[in-house]
Design an enzyme around this catalytic site. Structure first.
Site, PDB file in Angstrom:
ATOM      1  N   HIS A  93       0.856  -0.961  -0.499  1.00 31.48           N
ATOM      2  CA  HIS A  93       0.205   0.117   0.052  1.00 31.48           C
ATOM      3  C   HIS A  93       0.926   0.811   0.009  1.00 31.48           C
ATOM      4  O   HIS A  93      -0.081   2.323   0.777  1.00 31.48           O
ATOM      5  CB  HIS A  93      -1.001   0.027   1.178  1.00 31.48           C
ATOM      6  CG  HIS A  93      -2.194  -1.291   0.855  1.00 31.48           C
ATOM      7  ND1 HIS A  93      -2.347  -1.037   2.050  1.00 31.48           N
ATOM      8  CD2 HIS A  93      -2.706  -1.735  -0.222  1.00 31.48           C
ATOM      9  CE1 HIS A  93      -3.244  -2.515   1.805  1.00 31.48           C
ATOM     10  NE2 HIS A  93      -3.318  -3.152   0.403  1.00 31.48           N
TER      11      HIS A  93
ATOM     12  N   ALA B 286      -0.099  -8.151  19.526  1.00 32.54           N
ATOM     13  CA  ALA B 286       1.379  -8.557  18.469  1.00 32.54           C
ATOM     14  C   ALA B 286       2.698  -8.828  19.338  1.00 32.54           C
ATOM     15  O   ALA B 286       3.129  -9.307  19.238  1.00 32.54           O
ATOM     16  CB  ALA B 286       1.401  -7.823  17.556  1.00 32.54           C
TER      17      ALA B 286
END
Ligand code: BJW
Length: 235
Positions: free
Chosen positions: A112, A223
């Site tokens: 992206h 995470a």
């Protein structure tokens, strides 16, 4: 030397991996920025309509990324360590930050785009940018004024080098998706591609994503905790 459990690994990351580094996830704050829907800012139409507004949105995020508060975390570093110890790990990120690179990854595919780069609507030039972009800046490639834009893939635009990503997905035996809500295509469909190639598929996310049922294995949590733990298990 111990043989690797998986020969060819693809890792997809999203905003959740950078959340504990101080970068807001994309859908935080109900997806709003100063009362604009983010989908209404991150489009080529929005840039054509109001380039100053769109520059402002990305300038603010670039300044935040370059502040001392934002640093790579244990999850970025664990992926870099895996890449350094395994011969075939392809890292594709939806993130536009540079935290994988700062965490030590030498191969990162930014599907992206990248916040610290600008591109040009009039020529193919892509240049590094650390300062604010504005509508009166000339393009370093062609010299045109008003054509420089953030090097970001907006809604309705084609993500970068999809052929390479699909080739890696077709040839992997492990696909790991980290910190992504599974809302945005084509990234949300990578798990299906990997499954069709016979790969084992794993989701590491704070909560079940939109496409959680597509994954064979799930670990839910932060995470910084679950990524190092999981990657240790497979090496
Ligand atoms: C934690 C955590 C912690 C939190 N630890 N986890 C209708 C149906 C299907 C598709 C479409 C449709 N209409 C239009 C489309 C296509 C469109 C699309 O998908 N739209 C959807 C909204 C429906 N896609 C496109 O237009 C793309 N182009 C395209 O499709 O081209 C045609 C094509 C055809 C065939 C093949 C290939 C291409 C382009 C998409 C460009 C997306 N760009 C953006 C914005 C630019 C960058 C920016 O400004 O930042 O990229 S959108 C935005 O979403 C951003 C992100 O990269 C992307 C994904 O978000 P992500 O990373 O998943 O973040 P979040 O916030 O959603 O989720 C974070 C997750 O982390 C959450 O689950 C949390 O729980 C978790 N988390 N803290 C672990 N500590």
């Amino acid at each position: 030397m111990k043989p690797h459990k998986y020969q060819s690994i693809v890792i997809l990351t999203g905003a959740g991996i950078s959340a504990e580094s101080g970068v807001k996830t994309f859908r935080d704050q109900n997806g709003l920025w100063e009362n604009h829907r983010i989908e209404d800012v991150a489009t080529p139409e929005a840039f054509a309509r109001d380039p100053a507004l769109v520059h402002n949105f990305y300038n603010m995020r670039r300044q935040q990324l370059l502040s001392d508060d934002v640093k790579p975390n244990a999850a970025h570093k664990a992926i870099a360590a895996l890449q350094n110890s395994h011969p075939d790990v392809f890292l594709v990120t939806q993130n536009i930050d540079n935290l994988h690179e700062l965490g030590g990854s030498t191969q990162v595919h930014h599907m992206h785009g990248e916040l610290l780069k600008s591109s040009c609507t009039a020529c193919p030039a892509i240049s590094d940018i650390n300062e604010d972009l504005s509508t009166d800046m000339p393009c370093p490639g062609c010299g045109e004024i008003g054509t420089r834009r953030p090097h970001i893939v907006w809604f309705g635009e084609m993500p970068i080098d999809m052929d390479l990503i699909f080739e890696k997905l077709m040839n992997c035996d492990l696909f790991i998706s980290i910190g992504t809500s599974g809302n945005v295509y084509p990234a949300a469909g990578f798990v299906q591609e990997a499954r069709m190639s016979g790969a084992h598929t794993v989701e590491l996310n704070l909560e079940p994503s939109q496409g959680a049922s597509m994954f064979a294995e799930h670990h839910h949590g932060k995470a910084t905790e679950i990524v190092p733990e999981y990657l240790k298990m497979i090496t």
